[in-house]
Design a protein around this motif. Structure first.
Motif, mmCIF file in Angstrom:
data_model
loop_
_atom_site.group_PDB
_atom_site.id
_atom_site.type_symbol
_atom_site.label_atom_id
_atom_site.label_comp_id
_atom_site.label_asym_id
_atom_site.label_seq_id
_atom_site.Cartn_x
_atom_site.Cartn_y
_atom_site.Cartn_z
ATOM 1 N N ASP A 98 -11.024 -12.017 -3.875
ATOM 2 C CA ASP A 98 -11.681 -10.853 -3.259
ATOM 3 C C ASP A 98 -10.710 -10.003 -2.452
ATOM 4 O O ASP A 98 -10.720 -8.784 -2.555
ATOM 5 C CB ASP A 98 -12.840 -11.291 -2.361
ATOM 6 N N SER A 99 -9.881 -10.643 -1.628
ATOM 7 C CA SER A 99 -8.945 -9.850 -0.827
ATOM 8 C C SER A 99 -7.869 -9.219 -1.706
ATOM 9 O O SER A 99 -7.424 -8.103 -1.446
ATOM 10 C CB SER A 99 -8.332 -10.683 0.300
ATOM 11 N N ALA A 100 -7.475 -9.893 -2.766
ATOM 12 C CA ALA A 100 -6.484 -9.318 -3.693
ATOM 13 C C ALA A 100 -7.060 -8.081 -4.388
ATOM 14 O O ALA A 100 -6.342 -7.116 -4.636
ATOM 15 C CB ALA A 100 -6.047 -10.358 -4.724
ATOM 16 N N ALA A 101 -8.352 -8.090 -4.675
ATOM 17 C CA ALA A 101 -8.994 -6.953 -5.349
ATOM 18 C C ALA A 101 -8.901 -5.681 -4.527
ATOM 19 O O ALA A 101 -8.894 -4.574 -5.071
ATOM 20 C CB ALA A 101 -10.455 -7.273 -5.649
ATOM 21 N N LYS A 102 -8.810 -5.811 -3.215
ATOM 22 C CA LYS A 102 -8.777 -4.656 -2.324
ATOM 23 C C LYS A 102 -7.395 -4.027 -2.215
ATOM 24 O O LYS A 102 -7.256 -2.947 -1.660
ATOM 25 C CB LYS A 102 -9.272 -5.071 -0.936
ATOM 26 N N LYS A 103 -6.389 -4.672 -2.760
ATOM 27 C CA LYS A 103 -5.021 -4.150 -2.683
ATOM 28 C C LYS A 103 -4.878 -2.957 -3.619
ATOM 29 O O LYS A 103 -5.482 -2.910 -4.686
ATOM 30 C CB LYS A 103 -4.028 -5.242 -3.058
ATOM 31 N N ASP A 104 -4.040 -2.019 -3.224
ATOM 32 C CA ASP A 104 -3.840 -0.844 -4.072
ATOM 33 C C ASP A 104 -2.586 -0.975 -4.943
ATOM 34 O O ASP A 104 -2.083 0.006 -5.468
ATOM 35 C CB ASP A 104 -3.789 0.428 -3.219
ATOM 36 N N THR A 105 -2.102 -2.178 -5.109
ATOM 37 C CA THR A 105 -0.883 -2.402 -5.893
ATOM 38 C C THR A 105 -1.165 -2.661 -7.366
ATOM 39 O O THR A 105 -0.235 -2.824 -8.144
ATOM 40 C CB THR A 105 -0.097 -3.606 -5.337
ATOM 41 N N TRP A 106 -2.433 -2.700 -7.769
ATOM 42 C CA TRP A 106 -2.772 -3.065 -9.137
ATOM 43 C C TRP A 106 -2.922 -1.847 -10.042
ATOM 44 O O TRP A 106 -3.634 -0.914 -9.715
ATOM 45 C CB TRP A 106 -4.088 -3.857 -9.170
ATOM 46 N N ALA A 107 -2.296 -1.905 -11.208
ATOM 47 C CA ALA A 107 -2.538 -0.912 -12.252
ATOM 48 C C ALA A 107 -3.823 -1.287 -12.988
ATOM 49 O O ALA A 107 -4.555 -0.428 -13.465
ATOM 50 C CB ALA A 107 -1.368 -0.862 -13.225
ATOM 51 N N LYS A 108 -4.076 -2.596 -13.063
ATOM 52 C CA LYS A 108 -5.273 -3.116 -13.729
ATOM 53 C C LYS A 108 -5.721 -4.354 -12.963
ATOM 54 O O LYS A 108 -4.907 -5.217 -12.647
ATOM 55 C CB LYS A 108 -4.920 -3.488 -15.168
ATOM 56 N N PHE A 109 -7.000 -4.434 -12.634
ATOM 57 C CA PHE A 109 -7.563 -5.601 -11.965
ATOM 58 C C PHE A 109 -8.930 -5.855 -12.554
ATOM 59 O O PHE A 109 -9.821 -5.003 -12.452
ATOM 60 C CB PHE A 109 -7.681 -5.372 -10.441
ATOM 61 N N GLU A 110 -9.102 -6.992 -13.221
ATOM 62 C CA GLU A 110 -10.371 -7.319 -13.856
ATOM 63 C C GLU A 110 -10.861 -8.668 -13.352
ATOM 64 O O GLU A 110 -10.134 -9.661 -13.427
ATOM 65 C CB GLU A 110 -10.210 -7.366 -15.374
ATOM 66 N N ARG A 111 -12.095 -8.685 -12.848
ATOM 67 C CA ARG A 111 -12.704 -9.941 -12.395
ATOM 68 C C ARG A 111 -12.847 -10.885 -13.578
ATOM 69 O O ARG A 111 -13.139 -10.467 -14.697
ATOM 70 C CB ARG A 111 -14.086 -9.690 -11.801
ATOM 71 N N ALA A 112 -12.626 -12.160 -13.309
ATOM 72 C CA ALA A 112 -12.772 -13.191 -14.334
ATOM 73 C C ALA A 112 -13.106 -14.497 -13.634
ATOM 74 O O ALA A 112 -12.684 -14.712 -12.498
ATOM 75 C CB ALA A 112 -11.478 -13.347 -15.131
ATOM 76 N N VAL A 123 -2.542 -6.724 -13.365
ATOM 77 C CA VAL A 123 -1.189 -6.249 -13.668
ATOM 78 C C VAL A 123 -0.805 -5.318 -12.525
ATOM 79 O O VAL A 123 -1.550 -4.390 -12.185
ATOM 80 C CB VAL A 123 -1.154 -5.481 -15.005
ATOM 81 N N THR A 124 0.348 -5.567 -11.921
ATOM 82 C CA THR A 124 0.785 -4.729 -10.810
ATOM 83 C C THR A 124 1.331 -3.404 -11.331
ATOM 84 O O THR A 124 1.768 -3.293 -12.474
ATOM 85 C CB THR A 124 1.873 -5.423 -9.960
ATOM 86 N N GLU A 125 1.278 -2.394 -10.470
ATOM 87 C CA GLU A 125 1.775 -1.053 -10.813
ATOM 88 C C GLU A 125 3.176 -1.105 -11.403
ATOM 89 O O GLU A 125 3.455 -0.452 -12.378
ATOM 90 C CB GLU A 125 1.775 -0.155 -9.567
ATOM 91 N N GLY A 126 4.058 -1.878 -10.812
ATOM 92 C CA GLY A 126 5.451 -1.923 -11.259
ATOM 93 C C GLY A 126 5.681 -2.761 -12.499
ATOM 94 O O GLY A 126 6.800 -2.854 -12.983
ATOM 95 N N ALA A 127 4.636 -3.379 -13.055
ATOM 96 C CA ALA A 127 4.827 -4.292 -14.185
ATOM 97 C C ALA A 127 4.041 -3.894 -15.424
ATOM 98 O O ALA A 127 3.897 -4.688 -16.336
ATOM 99 C CB ALA A 127 4.450 -5.704 -13.756
ATOM 100 N N THR A 128 3.580 -2.649 -15.489
ATOM 101 C CA THR A 128 2.736 -2.256 -16.608
ATOM 102 C C THR A 128 3.461 -2.299 -17.947
ATOM 103 O O THR A 128 2.844 -2.539 -18.974
ATOM 104 C CB THR A 128 2.147 -0.843 -16.397
ATOM 105 N N GLN A 129 4.758 -2.101 -17.960
ATOM 106 C CA GLN A 129 5.528 -2.142 -19.204
ATOM 107 C C GLN A 129 6.351 -3.413 -19.325
ATOM 108 O O GLN A 129 7.091 -3.579 -20.284
ATOM 109 C CB GLN A 129 6.460 -0.920 -19.283
ATOM 110 N N ALA A 130 6.217 -4.331 -18.366
ATOM 111 C CA ALA A 130 7.061 -5.524 -18.333
ATOM 112 C C ALA A 130 6.495 -6.711 -19.098
ATOM 113 O O ALA A 130 7.134 -7.736 -19.208
ATOM 114 C CB ALA A 130 7.327 -5.936 -16.884
#
Length: 178
Positions: A98-112, A123-130
């Motif tokens: 839950d606290s990780a979901a609130k971070k603005d560092t994610w390019a993609k965040f999907e509950r599972a 997937v973090t913003e800096g790792a979208t192509q990694a």
């Protein structure tokens, strides 16, 4: 040589500001939060390099031994080189899904769900192509993160599916959420 490069690449992604793992950001001058102590006690017996057996690690194509690493004391980890995926196991004592979901560092965040526990893939913003994805799930008063990195960055492999598959193997070996 390739394995060493992958380990360095994973550490680089893990330790960089927005491209890092949940909880990488500064949390005050002392690095302490009021929630740190109880979580540390609940997760104290969890060793990031001991979350899976050698046989299970090898079944995922991971090379032994893993390399213990920690950029901050509340988030120790273990990095494994492998083929086709390198994997990092992290015990995060200060964050939950839950606290990780609130971070603005994610390019993609999907509950599972991970075997019934609250979790996510991200997937973090800096790792979208990694070719890198984190699967996370609540454990104790923190969470466990599994970062899968597609070494060859093939479009035919899904690093989020691999991270989630490994997380489902790890989940029975860690404390239930507090």
């Amino acid at each position: 040589m390739v394995a060493a490069g992958v380990g360095v690449a994973l550490l680089g992604v893990a330790g960089c500001g927005p491209g890092g793992l949940a909880g990488d950001e500064s949390e005050g001058a002392t690095g302490e939060t009021s929630a740190a102590k109880p979580s540390e006690e609940v997760l104290a017996g969890v060793d990031p390099c001991g979350m899976l057996s050698d046989e299970e690690l090898k079944s995922f194509g991971l090379e032994l031994p893993g390399e213990a690493m920690s950029t901050v004391p509340w988030r120790p980890g273990c990095d494994y080189s492998g083929d086709p995926f390198g994997v990092m196991f992290v015990k995060n004592k200060r964050q939950t899904a839950d606290s990780a979901a609130k971070k603005d560092t994610w390019a993609k965040f999907e509950r599972a769900e991970v075997n019934g526990r609250a979790g996510a893939t991200a997937v973090t913003e800096g790792a979208t192509q990694a070719g890198t994805c984190d699967a996370m799930f609540d454990a104790g008063q923190g969470m466990i993160q599994i970062r899968a990195h597609d070494v060859a960055r093939s479009d035919s492999r899904d690093e989020c599916a691999k991270a989630l598959e490994i997380a489902k193997k790890v989940e029975p070996n860690v404390p239930e959420p507090a």
